[in-house]
Design a protein around this motif. Structure first.
Motif, PDB file in Angstrom:
ATOM      1  N   ALA A 132       0.894  -1.229   0.120  1.00 27.16           N
ATOM      2  CA  ALA A 132      -0.227  -0.713   0.189  1.00 27.16           C
ATOM      3  C   ALA A 132       1.015   0.844   0.161  1.00 27.16           C
ATOM      4  CB  ALA A 132      -0.755  -0.574   0.900  1.00 27.16           C
ATOM      5  N   SER A 133       1.666   1.399  -0.012  1.00 18.73           N
ATOM      6  CA  SER A 133       3.070   2.303  -0.550  1.00 18.73           C
ATOM      7  C   SER A 133       2.700   2.602   1.060  1.00 18.73           C
ATOM      8  CB  SER A 133       2.703   3.074  -1.107  1.00 18.73           C
ATOM      9  OG  SER A 133       2.863   2.541  -2.937  1.00 18.73           O
ATOM     10  N   GLN A 134       3.088   2.502   1.718  1.00 15.73           N
ATOM     11  CA  GLN A 134       3.114   3.157   3.903  1.00 15.73           C
ATOM     12  C   GLN A 134       5.024   2.688   4.106  1.00 15.73           C
ATOM     13  OE1 GLN A 134       0.253   4.385   5.520  1.00 15.73           O
ATOM     14  NE2 GLN A 134      -0.517   4.722   3.726  1.00 15.73           N
ATOM     15  N   ASN A 135       5.453   4.278   3.254  1.00 15.78           N
ATOM     16  CA  ASN A 135       6.394   4.066   3.154  1.00 15.78           C
ATOM     17  C   ASN A 135       7.118   4.109   5.158  1.00 15.78           C
ATOM     18  OD1 ASN A 135       7.249   3.587   1.175  1.00 15.78           O
ATOM     19  ND2 ASN A 135       7.534   5.261  -0.170  1.00 15.78           N
TER      20      ASN A 135
ATOM     21  N   ASP B 239      -8.689   2.231   2.886  1.00 14.15           N
ATOM     22  CA  ASP B 239      -9.353   1.892   2.500  1.00 14.15           C
ATOM     23  C   ASP B 239      -8.703   0.785   0.855  1.00 14.15           C
ATOM     24  OD1 ASP B 239     -11.308   3.696   2.361  1.00 14.15           O
ATOM     25  OD2 ASP B 239     -10.577   5.618   1.124  1.00 14.15           O
ATOM     26  N   ARG B 240      -7.408   0.294   1.443  1.00 17.64           N
ATOM     27  CA  ARG B 240      -7.191  -0.354  -0.268  1.00 17.64           C
ATOM     28  C   ARG B 240      -7.518  -1.617   0.343  1.00 17.64           C
ATOM     29  NH1 ARG B 240      -6.420  -2.025  -3.297  1.00 17.64           N
ATOM     30  NH2 ARG B 240      -5.912  -2.668  -5.377  1.00 17.64           N
TER      31      ARG B 240
ATOM     32  N   THR C 149      -3.535  -5.117  -8.975  1.00 13.29           N
ATOM     33  CA  THR C 149      -2.695  -4.417  -7.870  1.00 13.29           C
ATOM     34  C   THR C 149      -4.115  -4.807  -6.486  1.00 13.29           C
ATOM     35  OG1 THR C 149      -4.708  -3.053  -8.795  1.00 13.29           O
ATOM     36  CG2 THR C 149      -2.252  -1.710  -8.090  1.00 13.29           C
ATOM     37  N   ASP C 150      -4.531  -5.849  -6.836  1.00 17.99           N
ATOM     38  CA  ASP C 150      -5.087  -6.478  -5.432  1.00 17.99           C
ATOM     39  C   ASP C 150      -4.362  -7.555  -4.578  1.00 17.99           C
ATOM     40  OD1 ASP C 150      -7.476  -4.350  -4.966  1.00 17.99           O
ATOM     41  OD2 ASP C 150      -9.140  -6.146  -6.893  1.00 17.99           O
TER      42      ASP C 150
END
Lengths: 441, 247
Positions: A199-202, A275-276, A423-424
């Motif tokens: 989810a690109s939560q770096n 959300d993702r 992407t899921d």
């Protein structure tokens, strides 16, 4: 034992009866099965011939004994239409660091059907341990899935010990439980880190990865090995912990538990993250029960089943364990269950450290049984119910069967991703916590 | 109210100083070091009878076979070997054997010493090696500070990093991944499974030695090797490895 007459009626199209939730496992000769009897709240063992699982699922639980065959591990899901093609993802890809293939039916964006194909990395472990002594076999069994090694070692050893009629000191059971809980925390934190990465939560990814590394270091300091290999066997590298060591360890773990709570609060506060994963990779409760989902996947569908509380020989029965339950069935629900279990496991570890008052007791070598004897061992691995079926002849393994959590959950993952988009994939894949090596054996 | 930035500041810097400084005890648990006979070679026969994988013979300890099961410890062995036990040759992993002082070959990719791109191939592992390699990306090791990057395609890679005992089914995918790497390329075998078959040596259907399938440039022993060992192996490819303690 439930009587055959209590079983639900024949389901159209399956050609057989099956209980509401049948957990068959890939036993050596396929003649035994394990079922969770939800109404009675216990596990029952009965001959498989009486109650076969749905044939399409049973086909995916083919015995892993021989290994070596590349084969689909979820029911075929045929879909046809204009422009559809099969996109093979794997067996080598960095997105999924293990070797395994996914045959994706797609026209370019939407995943209309997905069939995972395993068997590339089959090390023929179950076949190769036949004829070995129990401690030698355990060295290979615990390497069946490196990140679930404590669960595999415990399930195998408890099956072998029951078959040999050996009694295990209570303290030893607690040490095994401690190893399993430490590994459960590591695995759940690792899963959350992987989902956060997708989810690109770096910042969140880096922080969670750091916590996972801290857990590996704790395992290394307590058991002498970052992945607990050999630690549950006699003559393993495990350390003797005195009261001071246990107090230090308890303080360190309390700090990690507090860190986890902060991180999880931040994750849940991130709308983009939630959300993702919401409504991604959804498994319906009815499918979960019908196909025999296990572990966090099952508990995310509203079924509060956990081997730790259901298996009569479990050392957890006199410990406090708060069992989570969610109803969404999606990646978010599975992550909520995992986060809750991390907290519950930290509490269990505290209780186990309190009880670990003596140095680990020496295991008496069980007298080898005269006649071949067979027993089951069952534990809750981080991804769910894990069953070993061991037959001993003398002090050697005569035959062995295994049904892992990944084997049970792979069909659910495949079906959950249906109608998702590319992407899921990683959110669904990581949230199930599946391991190819546990399927390949 | 907690924030990510607050959490990051509070957490502080945890990144290892390795290889500028030696690996710390936290980074390498006891089993992260190869076993050595405390009182010299006269203990070897006793160790050989205890070793389940044949890593200890009457004359030498083969680090490329040792799975760190600790069974030899009662026989007078201790996990005291050097952290930097990765070698350029398979025979270099066999300690105690009188060797004809072979010079260490020059690093295969010395020209790429500032930046090297790595592609991971799992040839049949238990997943522990995979996770230890992935751990190089975590803040504790942060391999990018040393110019070690992981790529998603073998065509972008300089180094093929192979974990696991190669199964018959993975031979073809492995060869194709190797062929896809542009020259100059190097192969690093990580973990004793890839080096000798480890705990699974001798099983039908498995290839015990990766170097019989593709040429191997660096051998990283361990079961599994800790992230610092993998880092050491990768740095050895480009000639930036830390000098082994006591070597």
């Amino acid at each position: 034992m439930i009587e055959s007459s209590e079983l639900p009626a024949r389901r159209p199209g399956t050609g057989g009866t099956h209980p509401e939730l049948a957990l068959a496992y890939a036993a050596d000769d396929g003649s035994f099965a394990v079922y969770n009897d939800y109404s009675a709240g216990r596990a029952v063992f009965r001959p498989r011939s009486e109650t076969p699982p749905p044939p399409e699922v049973a086909a995916t639980w083919r015995r892993t004994r021989d290994g070596g065959q590349v084969r689909p591990v979820a029911p075929a899901d045929p879909v046809e239409g204009y422009g559809l093609f099969t996109f093979p993802y794997g067996p080598i890809s960095m997105g999924v660091p293990e070797s395994g293939r996914f045959d994706v039916r797609t026209y370019g964006e939407r995943i209309l059907a997905l069939v995972p194909v395993a068997g590339y990395k089959s090390r023929r472990i179950l076949a190769s341990v036949c004829g070995q002594t129990v401690p030698d076999a355990a060295l290979r069994i615990e390497r069946l899935a490196g990140n679930f090694s404590a669960a595999h070692a415990t399930a195998f050893l408890s099956a072998a010990e029951s078959a040999a009629g050996a009694s295990v000191p209570r303290g030893e059971l607690w040490v095994r439980a401690l190893a399993q809980e430490l590994q459960r925390v590591y695995n759940h934190v690792h899963v959350i880190a992987r989902v956060a990465e997708a989810a690109s939560q770096n910042v969140g990814t880096a922080q969670t990865q750091a916590l996972a590394e801290e857990m590996l270091r704790v395992q290394g300091s307590v058991f002498g090995h970052r992945w607990l290999f050999g630690a549950l066997l006699p003559a393993g590298p495990r350390r003797r912990l005195d009261a001071g060591d246990r107090r230090d360890l308890s303080n360190v773990l309390r700090r990690h538990a507090a860190t986890f709570d902060r991180l999880w609060e931040l994750f849940l506060g991130s709308r983009t993250f939630v959300d993702r994963i919401q409504s991604t990779g959804t498994v319906t409760p009815s499918l979960a029960k019908e196909w025999g989902a296990v572990g966090p996947t099952l508990r995310a569908c509203g079924v509060p089943w956990d081997d730790r509380l259901r298996v009569p020989t479990s050392p957890y029965t006199d410990l406090f364990l708060d069992l989570p339950q969610e109803s969404g069935g999606d990646a978010l629900a599975r992550l909520l269950v995992r986060a809750h279990e991390v907290r519950a496991s930290f509490l269990l570890i505290e209780q186990l450290l309190d009880r670990w008052t003596t140095t680990p007791e020496a295991l008496e070598a069980p007298a080898p049984p005269v006649a071949p004897s067979r027993a089951l061992g069952r534990v809750e691995s981080p991804s769910g119910d894990l069953v070993y079926d061991v037959t001993l002849s003398g002090d050697r393994v005569a035959s062995i069967g295994m049904r892992s959590a990944s084997q049970a959950n792979f069909p659910l993952f495949a079906r959950g991703l249906r109608d998702g988009v590319f992407t899921d994939f990683h959110f669904a894949w990581e949230s199930f916590g599946l391991v190819f090596s546990e399927v390949d054996g | 109210m907690p924030t990510w930035i607050g959490q990051a500041v509070r957490h502080g810097i945890v990144t290892s100083r390795y290889p500028a400084e030696p690996a710390s005890e936290a980074e390498v648990p006891p089993t992260g070091r190869p076993p050595v006979a405390v009182k010299g070679s006269k203990l070897l026969p006793a160790g050989a009878s205890l070793c389940p994988v044949g890593a200890i013979s009457d004359r030498a300890v083969d680090r490329g076979r040792c799975i760190r099961c600790a069974r030899c410890l009662p026989g007078g062995f201790e996990f005291r070997g050097p952290v930097e036990s990765a070698t350029r040759t398979r025979t270099g992993l066999v300690t105690g054997e009188p060797s004809p002082a072979a010079p260490e070959p020059t690093p295969p990719l010395a020209a790429l010493s500032r930046s090297v791109h790595v592609f991971l191939v799992d040839a049949g592992s238990c997943n522990a090696c995979n996770l230890e390699v992935l751990a190089l990306a975590n803040p504790f090791y942060d391999s990018q500070r040393l110019g070690v990057f992981f790529t998603n395609s073998p065509r972008h890679a300089d180094v093929l990093l192979v974990v696991g005992v190669p199964t018959e089914e993975m031979v073809e995918p492995l060869r194709r991944a190797y062929d896809a790497l542009p020259a100059p390329k190097a192969v690093v075998a990580v973990g004793v499974c890839a080096i000798s078959g480890g705990a699974f040596a001798g099983t039908p259907g498995l290839h015990d030695a990766l170097d019989q399938l593709v040429p191997v440039d660096v051998y990283v022993p361990g079961c599994p090797p800790a992230p610092v060992h993998v880092l050491d192996g990768l740095l050895r490819v480009v000639g930036r490895g830390r000098k082994a303690e006591g070597a």
